[in-house]
Design a protein around this motif. Structure first.
Motif, PDB file in Angstrom:
ATOM      1  N   GLU A   1       0.845  -1.189   0.000  1.00  0.00           N
ATOM      2  CA  GLU A   1       0.000   0.000   0.000  1.00  0.00           C
ATOM      3  C   GLU A   1       0.883   1.242   0.000  1.00  0.00           C
ATOM      4  O   GLU A   1       1.946   1.271   0.601  1.00  0.00           O
TER       5      GLU A   1
ATOM      6  N   ARG B   1     -11.594   4.500   2.656  1.00  0.00           N
ATOM      7  CA  ARG B   1     -11.307   3.111   3.037  1.00  0.00           C
ATOM      8  C   ARG B   1     -12.020   2.154   2.082  1.00  0.00           C
ATOM      9  O   ARG B   1     -11.483   1.108   1.713  1.00  0.00           O
ATOM     10  N   THR B   2     -13.221   2.522   1.690  1.00  0.00           N
ATOM     11  CA  THR B   2     -13.966   1.682   0.749  1.00  0.00           C
ATOM     12  C   THR B   2     -13.248   1.589  -0.588  1.00  0.00           C
ATOM     13  O   THR B   2     -13.209   0.513  -1.209  1.00  0.00           O
TER      14      THR B   2
ATOM     15  N   ASP C   1     -10.499  -0.936  -0.228  1.00  0.00           N
ATOM     16  CA  ASP C   1     -11.061  -2.289  -0.212  1.00  0.00           C
ATOM     17  C   ASP C   1     -11.482  -2.711  -1.617  1.00  0.00           C
ATOM     18  O   ASP C   1     -11.310  -3.874  -2.010  1.00  0.00           O
ATOM     19  N   THR C   2     -12.023  -1.756  -2.376  1.00  0.00           N
ATOM     20  CA  THR C   2     -12.450  -2.053  -3.743  1.00  0.00           C
ATOM     21  C   THR C   2     -11.259  -2.397  -4.622  1.00  0.00           C
ATOM     22  O   THR C   2     -11.305  -3.347  -5.414  1.00  0.00           O
TER      23      THR C   2
ATOM     24  N   GLY D   1     -10.213  -5.767  -3.818  1.00  0.00           N
ATOM     25  CA  GLY D   1     -11.242  -6.786  -3.970  1.00  0.00           C
ATOM     26  C   GLY D   1     -11.822  -6.896  -5.364  1.00  0.00           C
ATOM     27  O   GLY D   1     -12.833  -7.570  -5.571  1.00  0.00           O
TER      28      GLY D   1
ATOM     29  N   ASP E   1      -1.462   2.140   5.736  1.00  0.00           N
ATOM     30  CA  ASP E   1      -1.924   3.010   4.644  1.00  0.00           C
ATOM     31  C   ASP E   1      -0.777   3.557   3.801  1.00  0.00           C
ATOM     32  O   ASP E   1      -0.909   4.613   3.169  1.00  0.00           O
TER      33      ASP E   1
END
Length: 663
Positions: A184, A195-196, A199-200, A203, A330
């Motif tokens: 990261e 944060r989403t 994750d996307t 993912g 992060d």
């Protein structure tokens, strides 16, 4: 003896490993093999040093006729190989008899690129320490270009070992569904992405877009939500930041489009990168083909396999990802408070991006970067590969096998403690006066191409100069003209869009026109076009894609063909400009500029006027203090116009724009 190219194949070039190292700070990419693992294994198989020059070809290979008996090895993507029409094995040395033809066909399975190593290697043009071909810059390899039918290659004599087949456990596993190990950073959540969003990214199965090449692999996937509304002084889009150095393998969000930067990619730019592929997995970028899927897997930096032993002492056929979940920070390794806050950001397992201060344009921050640059350069620790300054950052690239990033961080912190006060900075600063063809026809042509081939409804079309006027609240385009010609631009970085291209900003904030970059980007920009993006001006060092808003065109800032005779260029430095040069413009007609460009290309004078001088940060601060009220008034009016334009973008759905092309 010669090697005759009977059929060149597709995009066949000469590449060596590790490529052109040490020139990242002036916009010269490393080039070298897109899949370094396959090239190195091919060389070892024929008894060459692993980094010797070899051939890289894409999708469809060449047919080569050899005058003398020769040992070769073909590696990389799945493709049929024959010698005089008889099928031959890949990943193993094969003998081509005198007069025989080696034929490498089209890719029939997984992968995209093939590599052909010839025992003893081939002779090639070595430029800036490497024989690797950089076709965009037209140097290295064979005349800086791809091979053509009728070319003759001369063999070299660099073989040192005994030919031997690549062990099966070392042969890379190729697929159509890839996993890429990433760390990261440098630009993660919650500062730039939500944060989403992160994750996307981790993912999602991204799809490889057909518009991909050695500069970068474009991906198709979901648009980020973004953690901020815009990039402030760096531009209207939230992906915009003050220019900093990139790492090969960085996932660069240029606008809303993710691009994995390749070995021919840019060294410097103004876009965020939330993930970086670790060094040991970057070979996979060379085998990603359109339609393949890519899944990013977060890896702890300390668990990244050595880039130097990958495939040779580790089984390349096994998944690279042994540790999942990442470092959980992060991408921020450390922060230091103080008068000038410092953030240490991870960029893969072989770079640390040192970032100073707040997200603003401040020459005092660039002075701090310069002081750190000089300090690390003076220490010159074993394992240091490159130092690349940005606007408010310094990227430190290392060989992690020699200088792990944990040890590098300790060194950087120690160097920081010893830095002098930035306000004491006085540096050599030449005044470089250049010709500018205002609103040059070549830039108008580039805008028209963009409207026809990329996007016709962009807010900056059909005339970039009018867009600049609107964004800055100026009365007329004549005010844009006057501002550009009155300004004195300080060079803060080089290589913004390759080959000595400056990223510069006016010393007087009242001349600092702020705009945004194209989203998506242009596919073509004329060489030496001059544009503005964010608060910065750039001169494009060569033809290529781009995103700055055009104001005109000037003479060459890179001249590797005649570096010894062309006016302004010094021996051994084909780049014209230096850090802290001050650029100013004088107007010329289109015809006058064409004559100047022809003169410079021929090694003669080209209208460049250079005067030595110095720049004192203390004197500059005094100037700012003396003009504080008028500067504040200008900025207020500019901010109001910027806000109106941003609101108009939002109302028109501009920030929701998605595209499969790069920005």
């Amino acid at each position: 003896m010669s090697i005759h190219v009977e059929r060149p194949g597709m995009l066949t070039t000469i590449q060596d490993w590790p490529g052109r190292v040490g020139y990242w700070k002036v916009g010269v990419p490393p080039s070298g093999p897109m899949d370094d693992l396959s090239l190195r294994l091919a060389n070892v198989a024929v008894g060459n040093p692993e980094g010797a020059p070899a051939l890289e070809t894409t999708m469809s290979g060449p047919a080569l006729r050899f005058d003398d008996e020769t040992v070769v090895c073909v590696t990389g993507a799945d493709a049929p190989v024959t010698v005089n029409g008889v099928p031959a094995e890949r990943w193993t040395p094969i003998t081509v008899p005198a007069g025989g033809v080696l034929d490498v066909g089209a890719v029939s399975g997984a992968g995209l690129r093939m590599y052909i190593a010839i025992r003893g290697s081939v002779l090639a043009e070595e430029y800036l320490g490497s024989a690797s071909t950089f076709t965009l810059g037209t140097f290295g390899g064979l005349d800086g270009r791809v091979l053509q039918a009728g070319d003759d290659l001369a063999p070299a004599d660099s073989a040192t070992g005994t030919p031997a087949a690549v062990p099966m456990e070392h042969v890379p596993a190729l697929t159509h569904s890839w996993q890429l190990a990433v760390t990261e950073g440098p630009h993660g959540a919650p500062e730039f992405f939500t944060r989403t969003d992160m994750d996307t990214i981790l993912g999602t199965d991204y799809e490889v877009h057909f518009n991909s090449d050695r500069t970068g692999v474009r991906l198709v996937g979901p648009r980020p939500d973004w953690a901020r509304t815009d990039g402030g002084e760096a531009g209207l889009h939230p992906s915009n930041i003050h220019d900093n150095a990139y790492s090969v393998g960085a996932l660069d969000f240029t606008g809303d489009t993710p691009i994995l930067l390749g070995p021919d990619g840019p060294s410097l730019g103004g876009f965020v990168c939330p993930m970086t592929v670790v060094a040991a997995d970057r070979w996979k970028l060379g085998q990603l083909r359109p339609g393949d899927t890519v899944r990013f897997v977060a890896l702890e930096a300390a668990a990244a396999a050595s880039k130097n032993t990958v495939g040779l002492a580790r089984r390349a056929s096994l998944p690279v990802v042994f540790s999942r979940g990442g470092d959980g920070d992060d991408g921020v390794i450390a922060r230091r408070d103080g008068l000038t806050p410092v953030t240490y950001r991870r960029s893969g397992d072989d770079n640390i991006l040192v970032e100073y201060g707040e997200m603003s344009l401040d020459l005092a921050l660039r002075a701090r970067v310069h002081a750190l640059h000089e300090a690390v350069e003076a220490i010159s620790p074993a394992g240091l590969v490159d130092l690349t300054p940005g606007i408010r950052s310094l990227q430190v690239k290392v060989d992690p096998d020699v200088l792990p990033t944990a040890k590098l961080l300790d060194l950087l912190v120690e160097a920081e403690d010893a830095l002098p006060d930035a306000s004491e900075l006085t540096v050599p600063s030449r005044h470089v006066r250049l010709p500018l063809s205002w609103d040059d026809p070549s830039t108008r042509e580039a805008i028209q191409r963009y409207m026809h081939g990329v996007r016709s409804d962009a807010p900056w079309c059909p005339w970039n100069i009018e867009f600049i006027r609107r964004m800055n609240g100026l009365e007329s385009v004549d005010d844009v003209y006057d501002t550009v010609f009155d300004a004195e631009y300080m060079v803060l970085g080089l290589g913004d869009v390759y080959l000595g291209a400056p990223v510069a900003t006016p010393l007087d904030p009242r001349h600092r026109l702020v705009t945004t970059k194209y989203n998506p980007a242009r596919t073509w920009t004329p060489e030496n076009a001059v544009g503005i993006g964010g608060a910065y001006l750039c001169i494009y060092g060569m033809e290529g894609p781009g995103g700055y808003q055009f104001v005109g065109r000037t003479t060459q800032v890179w001249n590797h063909r005649h570096p010894l005779t062309a006016k302004g260029f010094e021996e051994g430095t084909p780049w014209l400009l230096r850090f802290f040069d001050r650029i100013s413009w004088y107007p010329v007609s289109t015809e006058e500029l064409a004559d100047m460009r022809a003169d410079l290309a021929a090694g003669r004078g080209a209208g460049v006027e250079i005067t030595d001088g110095t720049f004192s940060l203390a004197d500059h601060d005094e100037f700012l203090a003396d003009n504080d009220s008028s500067i504040a008034e200008f900025r207020k009016k500019q901010a109001e116009a910027f806000g109106i334009e941003r609101d108009a973008w939002s109302a028109a759905g501009e920030f929701a724009l998605t595209t499969a092309q790069g920005a």
